[in-house]
Design a protein around this motif. Sequence first.
Motif, mmCIF file in Angstrom:
data_model
loop_
_atom_site.group_PDB
_atom_site.id
_atom_site.type_symbol
_atom_site.label_atom_id
_atom_site.label_comp_id
_atom_site.label_asym_id
_atom_site.label_seq_id
_atom_site.Cartn_x
_atom_site.Cartn_y
_atom_site.Cartn_z
ATOM 1 N N LEU A 61 35.931 46.631 41.673
ATOM 2 C CA LEU A 61 34.739 45.799 41.755
ATOM 3 C C LEU A 61 34.977 44.395 41.212
ATOM 4 O O LEU A 61 34.679 43.393 41.872
ATOM 5 C CB LEU A 61 33.577 46.472 41.012
ATOM 6 C CG LEU A 61 32.259 45.683 40.979
ATOM 7 C CD1 LEU A 61 31.738 45.482 42.392
ATOM 8 C CD2 LEU A 61 31.229 46.415 40.113
ATOM 9 N N HIS A 62 35.536 44.313 40.014
ATOM 10 C CA HIS A 62 35.731 43.010 39.385
ATOM 11 C C HIS A 62 36.790 42.194 40.112
ATOM 12 O O HIS A 62 36.695 40.963 40.200
ATOM 13 C CB HIS A 62 36.107 43.191 37.913
ATOM 14 C CG HIS A 62 35.027 43.842 37.107
ATOM 15 N ND1 HIS A 62 34.919 45.202 36.983
ATOM 16 C CD2 HIS A 62 33.996 43.312 36.397
ATOM 17 C CE1 HIS A 62 33.878 45.499 36.229
ATOM 18 N NE2 HIS A 62 33.311 44.369 35.857
ATOM 19 N N GLY A 63 37.803 42.858 40.651
ATOM 20 C CA GLY A 63 38.811 42.150 41.414
ATOM 21 C C GLY A 63 38.249 41.561 42.697
ATOM 22 O O GLY A 63 38.557 40.414 43.059
ATOM 23 N N LEU A 64 37.420 42.331 43.393
ATOM 24 C CA LEU A 64 36.801 41.831 44.618
ATOM 25 C C LEU A 64 35.862 40.667 44.324
ATOM 26 O O LEU A 64 35.843 39.659 45.044
ATOM 27 C CB LEU A 64 36.042 42.964 45.317
ATOM 28 C CG LEU A 64 36.909 44.087 45.915
ATOM 29 C CD1 LEU A 64 36.027 45.213 46.429
ATOM 30 C CD2 LEU A 64 37.787 43.544 47.028
ATOM 31 N N LEU A 76 43.434 42.960 46.302
ATOM 32 C CA LEU A 76 43.471 44.392 46.598
ATOM 33 C C LEU A 76 44.821 45.002 46.232
ATOM 34 O O LEU A 76 44.878 46.079 45.624
ATOM 35 C CB LEU A 76 43.161 44.620 48.083
ATOM 36 C CG LEU A 76 41.727 44.317 48.532
ATOM 37 C CD1 LEU A 76 41.602 44.454 50.041
ATOM 38 C CD2 LEU A 76 40.737 45.239 47.828
ATOM 39 N N LEU A 77 45.902 44.310 46.594
ATOM 40 C CA LEU A 77 47.229 44.841 46.281
ATOM 41 C C LEU A 77 47.469 44.902 44.775
ATOM 42 O O LEU A 77 47.991 45.890 44.251
ATOM 43 C CB LEU A 77 48.305 43.973 46.943
ATOM 44 C CG LEU A 77 48.405 44.057 48.475
ATOM 45 C CD1 LEU A 77 49.451 43.073 48.999
ATOM 46 C CD2 LEU A 77 48.752 45.475 48.910
ATOM 47 N N THR A 78 47.089 43.825 44.082
ATOM 48 C CA THR A 78 47.289 43.798 42.627
ATOM 49 C C THR A 78 46.452 44.859 41.940
ATOM 50 O O THR A 78 46.920 45.571 41.032
ATOM 51 C CB THR A 78 46.922 42.405 42.073
ATOM 52 O OG1 THR A 78 47.676 41.418 42.754
ATOM 53 C CG2 THR A 78 47.216 42.340 40.583
ATOM 54 N N THR A 79 45.205 44.990 42.367
ATOM 55 C CA THR A 79 44.323 45.976 41.763
ATOM 56 C C THR A 79 44.823 47.397 42.011
ATOM 57 O O THR A 79 44.830 48.239 41.105
ATOM 58 C CB THR A 79 42.893 45.833 42.308
ATOM 59 O OG1 THR A 79 42.445 44.499 42.103
ATOM 60 C CG2 THR A 79 41.940 46.794 41.602
ATOM 61 N N ALA A 80 45.242 47.658 43.242
ATOM 62 C CA ALA A 80 45.745 48.987 43.570
ATOM 63 C C ALA A 80 46.998 49.314 42.764
ATOM 64 O O ALA A 80 47.150 50.425 42.237
ATOM 65 C CB ALA A 80 46.038 49.072 45.066
#
Length: 362
Positions: A56-59, A99-103
Amino acid sequence: MNKLLHNNTLFTLTLLGIATALAFLFFSFVSENTANIALLYIIAQILIARYTNGYLHGLFSSVFSVICINFFFTYPFFRLNFTLSGYPVTFIGMLIITLLTTATTSRLKKQTEILAKQEKQVQIARQESLRANLLRAVSHDLRTPLTSIIGTTSSLLSDGSILSDAEKRELLENIENDSSWLLNMVENLLSVTRINDTVTHQVNKTPEIVEEVVAEAVQRLKKRFPSASIIVHVPTDYLLIPMDAILIEQVLINLLENALIHSGSSHSLELTVTDHPDHVTFCAKDFGHGLNPDVIPDIFSGICHNTGSVDSHKGMGIGLSICKMIIDAHNGYIEAKNHTNGALFLFTLPKKEEENIPCSQK
């Protein structure tokens, strides 16, 4: 959960605020290149993805960053213009990075948590194994002397009238020896209670003079073994290292007493203290028949071993396992091995409290 969400939100907003402030400074005084400003927001997104939970925070940071770049740093300034050339590419690119970093960070966090849980379980399993071995050692080491005391006392009570004074004295000396052994066993068990019942076995350490601790241990041992001959070698330099003095004295007493009882030699024992740059080594050496190579690998596990001595009913298991617990609690290292003319036990203590002497520095 609400507190965690609040902390993550506060962290996200703070980091985006800092990135925006730095972007304004960069835009005003260094360069108006939008690509360089985008890097500041990308760094902020990576940090947000790393130190917050979920997506959520990354998006949010990704959408916020793209809007800020469009509104503040792209002509016409302070106006949103979604028809700018390349804008969709920038938005999609930053979204993909988020998305990539968060994942990736979420996966690493889960793996780290799993590894931490597994490590904790392994440590707990080791503790339970040590407790079980200590219990078996206590059962073995307490039962035999108590049986001997009961048997000897019964002989005195039932046959005292027909025994000579010399025979009575011998039986009483046996009772005294077994009672002293039991007293030492209780002291060992009390030493365990000084170690906090935690995974890391932390102890309260204060700076102590090494020579005084060694002298006190030797003096206490000679009260039980007046005829014991112990040659002590200590450095001439003043040594002050952090330790729990009572526990370290108990370790020295256990090692020296084992050497006296199980070495099978009348040769003087040697206790040598060696100063090293980051740690101090204590070495107790006897000149007897040595250790059975088969029992050396698990000699500190608490398992009862038959030493082959005439006094083998008094095993080494609990004393040595407690020695290991104490040294581990001091972030030190302990080992047993044979030398040319007998056996030796050595342990290390770090000079600084936060240091941990690895096995290779023995």
